[in-house]
Design a protein around this motif. Structure first.
Motif, PDB file in Angstrom:
ATOM      1  N   VAL A 139       0.966  -0.346 -46.911  1.00  0.00           N
ATOM      2  CA  VAL A 139      -0.082  -0.388 -46.295  1.00  0.00           C
ATOM      3  C   VAL A 139      -0.283  -1.605 -45.463  1.00  0.00           C
ATOM      4  CG1 VAL A 139      -2.698  -0.928 -46.863  1.00  0.00           C
ATOM      5  CG2 VAL A 139      -1.438   0.874 -48.095  1.00  0.00           C
ATOM      6  N   ASP A 140       0.481  -2.858 -45.860  1.00  0.00           N
ATOM      7  CA  ASP A 140       0.406  -3.963 -45.106  1.00  0.00           C
ATOM      8  C   ASP A 140       0.968  -3.897 -43.799  1.00  0.00           C
ATOM      9  OD1 ASP A 140      -1.334  -5.326 -46.976  1.00  0.00           O
ATOM     10  OD2 ASP A 140       0.616  -6.346 -48.018  1.00  0.00           O
ATOM     11  N   PHE A 141       2.303  -2.898 -43.885  1.00  0.00           N
ATOM     12  CA  PHE A 141       2.965  -2.909 -42.656  1.00  0.00           C
ATOM     13  C   PHE A 141       2.108  -1.859 -41.581  1.00  0.00           C
ATOM     14  CE2 PHE A 141       6.385  -1.325 -40.024  1.00  0.00           C
ATOM     15  CZ  PHE A 141       7.404  -2.507 -40.011  1.00  0.00           C
ATOM     16  N   TYR A 142       1.495  -1.075 -42.046  1.00  0.00           N
ATOM     17  CA  TYR A 142       0.750  -0.248 -41.438  1.00  0.00           C
ATOM     18  C   TYR A 142      -0.177  -1.064 -40.661  1.00  0.00           C
ATOM     19  CZ  TYR A 142      -2.203   3.630 -39.366  1.00  0.00           C
ATOM     20  OH  TYR A 142      -2.935   4.440 -38.696  1.00  0.00           O
ATOM     21  N   LEU A 143      -1.005  -1.882 -41.433  1.00  0.00           N
ATOM     22  CA  LEU A 143      -2.095  -2.825 -40.771  1.00  0.00           C
ATOM     23  C   LEU A 143      -1.422  -3.484 -39.760  1.00  0.00           C
ATOM     24  CD1 LEU A 143      -4.107  -3.293 -43.883  1.00  0.00           C
ATOM     25  CD2 LEU A 143      -4.843  -1.933 -42.188  1.00  0.00           C
ATOM     26  N   ARG A 144      -0.203  -4.069 -40.153  1.00  0.00           N
ATOM     27  CA  ARG A 144       0.418  -5.091 -38.931  1.00  0.00           C
ATOM     28  C   ARG A 144       0.663  -4.170 -37.551  1.00  0.00           C
ATOM     29  NH1 ARG A 144       4.471  -6.391 -41.683  1.00  0.00           N
ATOM     30  NH2 ARG A 144       3.593  -8.280 -42.708  1.00  0.00           N
ATOM     31  N   ALA A 145       1.166  -3.161 -37.922  1.00  0.00           N
ATOM     32  CA  ALA A 145       1.754  -2.151 -36.895  1.00  0.00           C
ATOM     33  C   ALA A 145       0.398  -1.775 -35.956  1.00  0.00           C
ATOM     34  CB  ALA A 145       2.287  -1.149 -37.376  1.00  0.00           C
ATOM     35  N   TYR A 146      -0.811  -1.612 -36.934  1.00  0.00           N
ATOM     36  CA  TYR A 146      -1.899  -1.289 -36.041  1.00  0.00           C
ATOM     37  C   TYR A 146      -2.447  -2.358 -35.204  1.00  0.00           C
ATOM     38  CZ  TYR A 146      -6.728   0.788 -35.299  1.00  0.00           C
ATOM     39  OH  TYR A 146      -7.622   1.598 -34.557  1.00  0.00           O
ATOM     40  N   ASP A 147      -2.529  -3.431 -35.788  1.00  0.00           N
ATOM     41  CA  ASP A 147      -2.971  -4.830 -35.094  1.00  0.00           C
ATOM     42  C   ASP A 147      -2.262  -4.814 -33.812  1.00  0.00           C
ATOM     43  OD1 ASP A 147      -5.150  -5.041 -36.881  1.00  0.00           O
ATOM     44  OD2 ASP A 147      -4.322  -6.528 -37.845  1.00  0.00           O
ATOM     45  N   GLN A 148      -0.834  -5.026 -34.080  1.00  0.00           N
ATOM     46  CA  GLN A 148       0.054  -5.172 -32.966  1.00  0.00           C
ATOM     47  C   GLN A 148      -0.082  -4.158 -31.767  1.00  0.00           C
ATOM     48  OE1 GLN A 148       3.822  -6.294 -34.356  1.00  0.00           O
ATOM     49  NE2 GLN A 148       3.147  -7.872 -35.639  1.00  0.00           N
ATOM     50  N   GLY A 149       0.232  -2.834 -32.540  1.00  0.00           N
ATOM     51  CA  GLY A 149       0.065  -1.730 -31.378  1.00  0.00           C
ATOM     52  C   GLY A 149      -1.149  -1.608 -30.554  1.00  0.00           C
ATOM     53  N   MET A 150      -2.247  -1.645 -31.266  1.00  0.00           N
ATOM     54  CA  MET A 150      -3.480  -1.276 -30.498  1.00  0.00           C
ATOM     55  C   MET A 150      -3.665  -2.458 -29.513  1.00  0.00           C
ATOM     56  SD  MET A 150      -4.372   1.418 -31.695  1.00  0.00           S
ATOM     57  CE  MET A 150      -5.730   1.685 -31.151  1.00  0.00           C
ATOM     58  N   ALA A 151      -3.285  -3.718 -29.524  1.00  0.00           N
ATOM     59  CA  ALA A 151      -3.373  -4.685 -28.402  1.00  0.00           C
ATOM     60  C   ALA A 151      -2.579  -4.164 -27.373  1.00  0.00           C
ATOM     61  CB  ALA A 151      -2.759  -5.957 -29.276  1.00  0.00           C
ATOM     62  N   LEU A 152      -1.697  -3.241 -27.553  1.00  0.00           N
ATOM     63  CA  LEU A 152      -1.032  -2.947 -26.216  1.00  0.00           C
ATOM     64  C   LEU A 152      -1.183  -1.498 -25.928  1.00  0.00           C
ATOM     65  CD1 LEU A 152       2.508  -4.082 -27.737  1.00  0.00           C
ATOM     66  CD2 LEU A 152       1.370  -5.135 -25.851  1.00  0.00           C
ATOM     67  N   GLY A 153      -2.196  -0.922 -26.672  1.00  0.00           N
ATOM     68  CA  GLY A 153      -2.622   0.447 -26.443  1.00  0.00           C
ATOM     69  C   GLY A 153      -1.609   1.554 -26.977  1.00  0.00           C
ATOM     70  N   VAL A 154      -0.968   1.326 -28.082  1.00  0.00           N
ATOM     71  CA  VAL A 154      -0.186   2.102 -28.749  1.00  0.00           C
ATOM     72  C   VAL A 154      -0.441   1.932 -30.277  1.00  0.00           C
ATOM     73  CG1 VAL A 154       2.522   2.445 -29.323  1.00  0.00           C
ATOM     74  CG2 VAL A 154       1.801   1.466 -27.194  1.00  0.00           C
ATOM     75  N   GLU A 155      -0.872   3.272 -30.778  1.00  0.00           N
ATOM     76  CA  GLU A 155      -1.347   3.539 -32.177  1.00  0.00           C
ATOM     77  C   GLU A 155      -0.132   3.705 -32.996  1.00  0.00           C
ATOM     78  OE1 GLU A 155      -3.909   6.645 -31.976  1.00  0.00           O
ATOM     79  OE2 GLU A 155      -2.239   8.083 -32.030  1.00  0.00           O
ATOM     80  N   PRO A 156       0.140   3.404 -34.182  1.00  0.00           N
ATOM     81  CA  PRO A 156       1.066   3.620 -35.047  1.00  0.00           C
ATOM     82  C   PRO A 156       0.617   5.135 -35.885  1.00  0.00           C
ATOM     83  CG  PRO A 156      -0.444   2.224 -36.169  1.00  0.00           C
ATOM     84  CD  PRO A 156      -0.955   2.385 -34.811  1.00  0.00           C
ATOM     85  N   ALA A 157       1.913   5.485 -36.101  1.00  0.00           N
ATOM     86  CA  ALA A 157       1.660   6.769 -37.125  1.00  0.00           C
ATOM     87  C   ALA A 157       2.697   6.565 -37.936  1.00  0.00           C
ATOM     88  CB  ALA A 157       1.811   8.071 -36.139  1.00  0.00           C
ATOM     89  N   PHE A 158       2.635   6.911 -39.276  1.00  0.00           N
ATOM     90  CA  PHE A 158       3.668   6.950 -40.184  1.00  0.00           C
ATOM     91  C   PHE A 158       4.073   8.364 -40.651  1.00  0.00           C
ATOM     92  CE2 PHE A 158       3.445   2.536 -42.613  1.00  0.00           C
ATOM     93  CZ  PHE A 158       3.506   1.918 -41.217  1.00  0.00           C
ATOM     94  N   GLU A 159       5.389   8.502 -40.745  1.00  0.00           N
ATOM     95  CA  GLU A 159       5.863   9.805 -40.875  1.00  0.00           C
ATOM     96  C   GLU A 159       6.472  10.253 -42.339  1.00  0.00           C
ATOM     97  OE1 GLU A 159       9.535  12.636 -39.010  1.00  0.00           O
ATOM     98  OE2 GLU A 159       9.307  10.524 -38.196  1.00  0.00           O
ATOM     99  N   LEU A 160       6.067  11.553 -42.572  1.00  0.00           N
ATOM    100  CA  LEU A 160       6.894  12.078 -43.768  1.00  0.00           C
ATOM    101  C   LEU A 160       8.248  12.433 -43.659  1.00  0.00           C
ATOM    102  CD1 LEU A 160       6.553  13.925 -46.550  1.00  0.00           C
ATOM    103  CD2 LEU A 160       6.197  15.809 -45.017  1.00  0.00           C
ATOM    104  N   HIS A 161       9.124  11.602 -44.297  1.00  0.00           N
ATOM    105  CA  HIS A 161      10.718  11.524 -43.923  1.00  0.00           C
ATOM    106  C   HIS A 161      11.480  11.163 -44.975  1.00  0.00           C
ATOM    107  CE1 HIS A 161      14.075  10.795 -41.303  1.00  0.00           C
ATOM    108  NE2 HIS A 161      13.617  11.410 -40.603  1.00  0.00           N
ATOM    109  N   VAL A 162      12.484  11.810 -45.088  1.00  0.00           N
ATOM    110  CA  VAL A 162      13.499  11.622 -46.033  1.00  0.00           C
ATOM    111  C   VAL A 162      14.187  10.061 -45.869  1.00  0.00           C
ATOM    112  CG1 VAL A 162      14.378  13.849 -46.530  1.00  0.00           C
ATOM    113  CG2 VAL A 162      15.718  12.374 -44.825  1.00  0.00           C
ATOM    114  N   ASN A 163      14.630   9.439 -47.156  1.00  0.00           N
ATOM    115  CA  ASN A 163      15.197   8.135 -47.336  1.00  0.00           C
ATOM    116  C   ASN A 163      13.949   7.070 -46.604  1.00  0.00           C
ATOM    117  OD1 ASN A 163      17.887   8.668 -47.607  1.00  0.00           O
ATOM    118  ND2 ASN A 163      18.295   9.223 -45.553  1.00  0.00           N
ATOM    119  N   MET A 164      12.812   7.548 -46.499  1.00  0.00           N
ATOM    120  CA  MET A 164      11.555   6.593 -46.141  1.00  0.00           C
ATOM    121  C   MET A 164      10.768   6.535 -47.452  1.00  0.00           C
ATOM    122  SD  MET A 164      12.643   5.890 -43.225  1.00  0.00           S
ATOM    123  CE  MET A 164      13.969   6.770 -42.282  1.00  0.00           C
ATOM    124  N   TRP A 165       9.708   5.498 -47.547  1.00  0.00           N
ATOM    125  CA  TRP A 165       8.806   5.416 -48.537  1.00  0.00           C
ATOM    126  C   TRP A 165       8.192   6.736 -48.908  1.00  0.00           C
ATOM    127  CZ3 TRP A 165       3.462   6.436 -48.098  1.00  0.00           C
ATOM    128  CH2 TRP A 165       2.925   6.725 -46.832  1.00  0.00           C
TER     129      TRP A 165
END
Length: 356
Positions: A124-150
């Motif tokens: 959650v914390d990493f998503y929120l960090r990515a959201y703050d940093q990304g939206m300042a650049l016009g780039v939204e984050p999306a988190f993926e369903l993926h093997v080897n990942m959380w």
């Protein structure tokens, strides 16, 4: 119902799938130049955009190709380990912004850099960090369903999404359900992240045809921003033509892996040809019935998008890629397989139009 919800989202092709492979030239980890990748995607005639994140020295080449081939880059992906890659996130978001990508797909490893499994709160914390940093650049984050990942354990997705939403922030989710379908009926894959008993008892439903499945749950939550389509078979064959060599690092396979990769073992079975392969193009028997779950997920997502004016679905990409757990060393046309999936998506959308 809004016009957006009645419109098929643009369809892109993952650059790792832009290879004109064949019986004479197997799918390779050595990829064509960026210009050739763009060209193959354009020549396929069924794609609206190119999906890939440039390396730092490729930005100018991407911008030239975007203009030359008329293929924007709307989406771009990268993978990160907590405790190591926090500075990398800012760099990758800037690269995504530089080529005009609107969404950055984030694959966050199951383990941090030290080998410790990460918690939902850390995700959650990493998503929120990515959201703050990304939206300042016009780039939204999306988190993926993926093997080897959380998210290899699909039970974690709803709690993380809800925790983000409680902060008043939208949770954007990249649905690549191939990472769930291939586990169906596979004891080893179910056991890796502790799904065995919950699946047996019906508390975790992977099969998209069964009531209470994860796809329906996530669609009802309104979080599916990006649909990635890779055809797989439940308990499908491993990639017998790609044998693990621990001396060769491979993208998206971390140093600390939830799956026990071992020397001499074939890749995981996270790909099954969508178009029937000719003799010698594929290492295993092929049955069209094995594609039923992949087709059903596409139908579910498109039907939900058409029926809901507030559908968050924005992008669709095809994901038949060249890595060892997927199509490495196959001898069918990789770009042809991607094009076949894109054609199926378009046909499925057209067939469900009112009056059809």
């Amino acid at each position: 119902m809004s016009a957006a919800a009645r419109t098929l989202p643009p369809i892109g092709c993952n650059g790792r799938g832009a290879q004109a492979s064949s019986l004479a030239a197997a799918v390779s980890l050595v990829e064509p130049p960026i210009e050739a990748q763009f060209s193959l995607v354009r020549e396929a005639g069924v794609f609206d955009f190119f999906d890939r994140l440039p390396l730092p020295d490729q930005v100018d080449a991407y911008l030239r190709c975007i203009e030359r081939f008329g293929l924007p880059v709307h989406t771009a992906s990268w993978f990160y380990a907590l405790g190591r890659d926090e500075p990398l996130l800012a760099e990758k978001l800037r690269l995504a912004s530089a080529i005009g990508a609107a969404t950055h797909n984030i694959m966050l490893y199951w383990h941090d850099a030290s080998g410790r499994p990460i918690t939902d709160d850390e995700v959650v914390d990493f998503y929120l960090r990515a959201y703050d940093q990304g939206m300042a650049l016009g780039v939204e984050p999306a988190f993926e369903l993926h093997v080897n990942m959380w998210s290899e354990d699909p039970r974690r997705i709803a709690p993380v999404a809800q925790a983000v939403q409680r902060r008043g922030i939208p949770f954007h989710f990249t649905l690549d359900y191939s990472h769930a379908i291939f586990k169906i009926g596979n004891p080893r894959e179910l056991a890796i992240c502790g799904l065995t008993q919950d699946v047996a008892d019906g508390r975790a439903v992977l099969d998209p045809f069964q009531r209470g499945n994860f796809v329906d749950q996530w669609l009802e939550m309104g979080i599916v921003r990006w649909l990635q389509v890779r055809s797989v078979a439940p308990n499908g064959p491993r990639n017998l033509w790609s044998i693990n060599d621990p001396g060769n690092s491979v993208a998206a396979v971390p140093v600390h892996s939830i799956f026990p990769y071992a020397a001499g073992e074939p890749g995981r079975g996270i790909l099954y040809p969508f178009a029937e392969p000719a003799a010698g193009e594929w290492h295993s028997d092929w049955q069209p019935e094995a594609l039923a779950c992949t087709r059903e997920v596409v139908r579910k997502v498109l039907d939900h998008h058409r029926a809901h004016a507030d559908s968050p679905l924005r992008w669709i990409t095809t994901e038949m890629i060249n890595l060892p757990d997927y199509a490495h060393n196959a001898r069918f046309s990789l770009i042809g397989q991607n094009a076949a999936i894109a054609g199926f998506v378009r046909d499925t959308w057209a067939a469900s139009a009112p009056g059809c």
